[in-house]
Design an enzyme around this catalytic site. Structure first.
Site, PDB file in Angstrom:
ATOM      1  N   TYR A  35       1.270  -7.073 -10.686  1.00  0.00           N
ATOM      2  CA  TYR A  35       1.426  -6.857 -12.418  1.00  0.00           C
ATOM      3  C   TYR A  35       3.088  -6.726 -12.301  1.00  0.00           C
ATOM      4  CZ  TYR A  35       2.814  -2.026 -11.128  1.00  0.00           C
ATOM      5  OH  TYR A  35       3.409  -0.703 -11.023  1.00  0.00           O
ATOM      6  N   ARG A  54       9.959 -11.842 -10.263  1.00  0.00           N
ATOM      7  CA  ARG A  54       9.603 -10.971  -9.310  1.00  0.00           C
ATOM      8  C   ARG A  54       7.899 -11.211  -9.057  1.00  0.00           C
ATOM      9  NH1 ARG A  54      10.598  -4.589 -10.194  1.00  0.00           N
ATOM     10  NH2 ARG A  54       9.172  -5.094 -12.020  1.00  0.00           N
ATOM     11  N   ARG A 103     -18.499  -9.951  -4.114  1.00  0.00           N
ATOM     12  CA  ARG A 103     -17.368  -9.184  -3.335  1.00  0.00           C
ATOM     13  C   ARG A 103     -17.491  -9.506  -2.140  1.00  0.00           C
ATOM     14  NH1 ARG A 103     -16.908  -4.552  -0.668  1.00  0.00           N
ATOM     15  NH2 ARG A 103     -15.128  -3.077  -1.524  1.00  0.00           N
ATOM     16  N   HIS A 105     -14.383  -8.991   1.329  1.00  0.00           N
ATOM     17  CA  HIS A 105     -12.902  -9.031   1.567  1.00  0.00           C
ATOM     18  C   HIS A 105     -12.218 -10.197   1.869  1.00  0.00           C
ATOM     19  CE1 HIS A 105     -14.365  -4.875   2.436  1.00  0.00           C
ATOM     20  NE2 HIS A 105     -13.167  -4.441   2.679  1.00  0.00           N
ATOM     21  N   LYS A 149       4.723  -5.579  -5.963  1.00  0.00           N
ATOM     22  CA  LYS A 149       4.344  -4.862  -7.285  1.00  0.00           C
ATOM     23  C   LYS A 149       2.722  -5.073  -7.366  1.00  0.00           C
ATOM     24  CE  LYS A 149       6.175  -3.428 -11.779  1.00  0.00           C
ATOM     25  NZ  LYS A 149       6.625  -1.976 -11.345  1.00  0.00           N
ATOM     26  N   GLU A 181      12.155   6.111  -3.095  1.00  0.00           N
ATOM     27  CA  GLU A 181      12.127   5.733  -4.506  1.00  0.00           C
ATOM     28  C   GLU A 181      11.416   7.033  -5.102  1.00  0.00           C
ATOM     29  OE1 GLU A 181      10.812   2.074  -5.307  1.00  0.00           O
ATOM     30  OE2 GLU A 181       9.011   2.316  -4.018  1.00  0.00           O
ATOM     31  N   LEU A 205      10.341  -0.879  -4.122  1.00  0.00           N
ATOM     32  CA  LEU A 205      10.210  -1.856  -5.397  1.00  0.00           C
ATOM     33  C   LEU A 205      11.841  -2.287  -5.662  1.00  0.00           C
ATOM     34  CD1 LEU A 205       8.318  -3.528  -7.026  1.00  0.00           C
ATOM     35  CD2 LEU A 205       8.954  -2.027  -8.872  1.00  0.00           C
TER      36      LEU A 205
END
Length: 291
Positions: A35, A54, A103, A105, A149, A181, A205
């Site tokens: 995101y 990014r 679903r 993995h 991110k 951070e 990040l």
């Protein structure tokens, strides 16, 4: 904070009430996605290129095929503001997951990624920017790839909640006594006129505003050191501040109930705030930069 009604869904636009995904959605079930949060001032994006760049770095790191170019995504994000007639301060949340599939993995094959974005009002928090904020410190228990991110934010959420329950704005994270951070921002210390922060490794990040802070420091002939610093150094720092797209350059005046120097934002933080406002073309409702 009002959310604007028109949202981006894949490469089209629809009303937010029409945006639906199957329950077997990998972002929902695995946190299998990435995101960006992009700041808006006076109806215009700030650091849009840096955020889109990014997004593509994160997608490459987790092997998600975005199925759109940087230019296409940039154009779609610009259209999002136009279709919502957005003219004030706000933010856009953009999310991409690996897609919807039974679903498992293992990555599904031949499934398009799910992408959506929406715009939201977000006025500047001038009181905090002017006076500074209180924070707490917390152990950094996140994974080793914080430069991505990703949607896997539960440790960040828990740290942020702990800060809130202590009446604080943020949580400064530390790993093996080295400050990394915050739960949703980068952190810096000023000592003897120099800025110190964690190096841009996989453990933090690589913030878009962080890149600008380094640029501002260089323009102001302020030493910017990516040597990192220890948790104990925070309590003897001359200044402490954090940065993010929603926090801008935010002074920290209290850490773990201990005051940073005289408890007011310092001169270097003020200079960086002024540089930020100039860079973002903020002309109204500016911080008072009295030093």
């Amino acid at each position: 904070m009002a959310i604007y009604p028109i949202v981006l869904a894949q490469k089209t636009f629809t009303h937010q009430d029409n945006l639906k995904y199957p329950f077997e959605e990998r972002g929902l079930q695995f946190g299998d996605g990435i995101y960006e949060v992009i700041r808006i001032y006076d109806g215009s994006y700030y650091l849009l290129k840096e955020h889109v760049d990014r997004l593509f770095r994160s997608a490459d790191a987790v092997k998600i095929n975005l199925a759109a170019t940087k230019e296409e995504i940039t154009d779609l994000l610009l259209q999002l503001l136009e279709k919502n007639k957005m003219t004030g301060d706000g933010k856009v949340y953009l999310q991409v997951s690996r897609g919807s599939a039974p679903r498992d993995h293992v990555f599904p094959q031949g499934i398009p990624a799910n992408m959506y974005a929406y715009a939201q009002d977000l006025p500047r928090n001038l009181e905090n920017l002017q006076k500074g904020v209180s924070v707490i410190t917390q152990p950094d228990v996140r994974w080793e790839n914080c430069y991505i991110k990703s949607l896997n934010l539960l440790p960040n959420v828990l740290a942020k909640q702990e800060a809130k329950e202590h009446g604080c704005y943020e949580a400064i994270l530390h790993r093996d006594d080295l400050v990394t951070e915050c739960s949703s921002s980068n952190i810096y210390m000023v000592k003897d006129g120099d800025i110190y922060t964690h190096p841009a490794t996989n453990r933090i990040l690589h913030g878009c505003v962080r890149i600008r802070v380094e640029q501002f420091a260089n323009d102001l002939s302020i030493s910017f050191n990516e040597n990192g610093f220890k948790q104990e150094d925070l309590f003897t720092a001359d200044e402490v501040f954090l940065s993010s797209s929603t926090s801008e350059v935010m002074p920290v005046t209290m850490i773990d109930n201990k005051q940073v120097q005289d408890g007011t934002p310092g001169p270097i933080t003020r200079k960086l705030q002024e540089a930020y406002e100039n860079d973002a073309n903020i002309t109204e409702g500016k911080i008072t930069h009295t030093i």
